[in-house]
Design a protein around this motif. Structure first.
Motif, PDB file in Angstrom:
ATOM      1  N   UNK A  42     -12.145  19.554  -2.242  1.00 55.79           N
ATOM      2  CA  UNK A  42     -12.022  21.009  -2.273  1.00 55.79           C
ATOM      3  C   UNK A  42     -13.334  21.689  -1.921  1.00 55.79           C
ATOM      4  N   UNK A  43     -14.433  21.122  -2.353  1.00 56.15           N
ATOM      5  CA  UNK A  43     -15.738  21.679  -2.017  1.00 56.15           C
ATOM      6  C   UNK A  43     -15.942  21.674  -0.506  1.00 56.15           C
ATOM      7  N   UNK A  44     -15.555  20.570   0.141  1.00 53.28           N
ATOM      8  CA  UNK A  44     -15.688  20.479   1.600  1.00 53.28           C
ATOM      9  C   UNK A  44     -14.799  21.517   2.289  1.00 53.28           C
ATOM     10  N   UNK A  71     -12.621  20.312 -16.269  1.00 52.02           N
ATOM     11  CA  UNK A  71     -14.021  20.572 -16.624  1.00 52.02           C
ATOM     12  C   UNK A  71     -14.957  19.624 -15.883  1.00 52.02           C
ATOM     13  N   UNK A  72     -14.583  18.371 -15.763  1.00 52.87           N
ATOM     14  CA  UNK A  72     -15.400  17.398 -15.029  1.00 52.87           C
ATOM     15  C   UNK A  72     -15.493  17.791 -13.559  1.00 52.87           C
ATOM     16  N   UNK A  73     -14.356  18.113 -12.951  1.00 55.31           N
ATOM     17  CA  UNK A  73     -14.329  18.447 -11.525  1.00 55.31           C
ATOM     18  C   UNK A  73     -15.146  19.702 -11.230  1.00 55.31           C
ATOM     19  N   UNK A  74     -14.979  20.743 -12.034  1.00 56.11           N
ATOM     20  CA  UNK A  74     -15.720  21.989 -11.817  1.00 56.11           C
ATOM     21  C   UNK A  74     -17.212  21.773 -12.061  1.00 56.11           C
ATOM     22  N   UNK A  92     -16.158  24.859   4.402  1.00 53.30           N
ATOM     23  CA  UNK A  92     -15.745  25.027   5.793  1.00 53.30           C
ATOM     24  C   UNK A  92     -14.992  26.338   5.981  1.00 53.30           C
ATOM     25  N   UNK A  93     -13.996  26.591   5.129  1.00 54.92           N
ATOM     26  CA  UNK A  93     -13.154  27.782   5.293  1.00 54.92           C
ATOM     27  C   UNK A  93     -13.904  29.077   5.023  1.00 54.92           C
ATOM     28  N   UNK A  94     -14.839  29.079   4.071  1.00 51.71           N
ATOM     29  CA  UNK A  94     -15.653  30.282   3.827  1.00 51.71           C
ATOM     30  C   UNK A  94     -16.532  30.580   5.032  1.00 51.71           C
ATOM     31  N   UNK A 147     -10.682  10.192  -9.690  1.00 51.10           N
ATOM     32  CA  UNK A 147      -9.722  10.997  -8.930  1.00 51.10           C
ATOM     33  C   UNK A 147     -10.042  12.480  -9.015  1.00 51.10           C
ATOM     34  N   UNK A 148     -10.401  12.959 -10.216  1.00 49.96           N
ATOM     35  CA  UNK A 148     -10.773  14.376 -10.380  1.00 49.96           C
ATOM     36  C   UNK A 148     -12.021  14.697  -9.561  1.00 49.96           C
ATOM     37  N   UNK A 149     -12.975  13.771  -9.548  1.00 50.17           N
ATOM     38  CA  UNK A 149     -14.196  13.980  -8.755  1.00 50.17           C
ATOM     39  C   UNK A 149     -13.896  13.964  -7.262  1.00 50.17           C
TER      40      UNK A 149
END
Length: 125
Positions: free
Chosen positions: A106-108, A66-69, A112-114, A98-100
């Protein structure tokens, strides 16, 4: 300051009952539940979804997700709320960081991949 009306036990009867229970649990009525408090049906469904989601996960894991999302979605309110819940469950600041970090990584990668439209060559077998 909220950009919508806060229904502090001023919504429909069902919303008022739910908000009173939430207020007893928290010791106050968090603004998120005030903002959702016009319709008891809406508030009830969102709370049911919160309870149902991740039932197979350890509570600490659920809060770290929940924190990461929340961080990835840019919701400071949710990061703060779920950090508080995670700390109450015994999650450490290092685990939260660590979750952040994973959310940022993952956001990066996602951005990039999108942007470049890669073929899906890494798949579960």
């Amino acid at each position: 300051m909220a950009s919508v009306k806060l229904y502090d036990k001023t919504g429909d009867a069902k919303a008022i009952r739910i908000q009173e229970k939430l207020e007893n649990n928290f010791g106050f009525l968090p603004q998120t539940f005030q903002a959702m408090g016009r319709s008891g049906e809406f508030l009830e469904k969102l709370l049911s979804l919160s309870e149902a989601a991740g039932k197979n996960l350890e509570p600490k894991t659920k809060e770290l997700i929940a924190i990461a999302v929340s961080a990835a979605n840019g919701c400071e309110y949710c990061v703060s709320a779920h950090r508080a819940a995670a700390l109450q469950l015994g999650v450490t600041d290092e685990e939260i960081t660590g979750a952040l970090e994973v959310a940022a990584q993952m956001s990066a990668f996602n951005t990039f991949n999108k942007a470049i439209g890669l073929d899906l060559d890494l798949k579960a077998k």
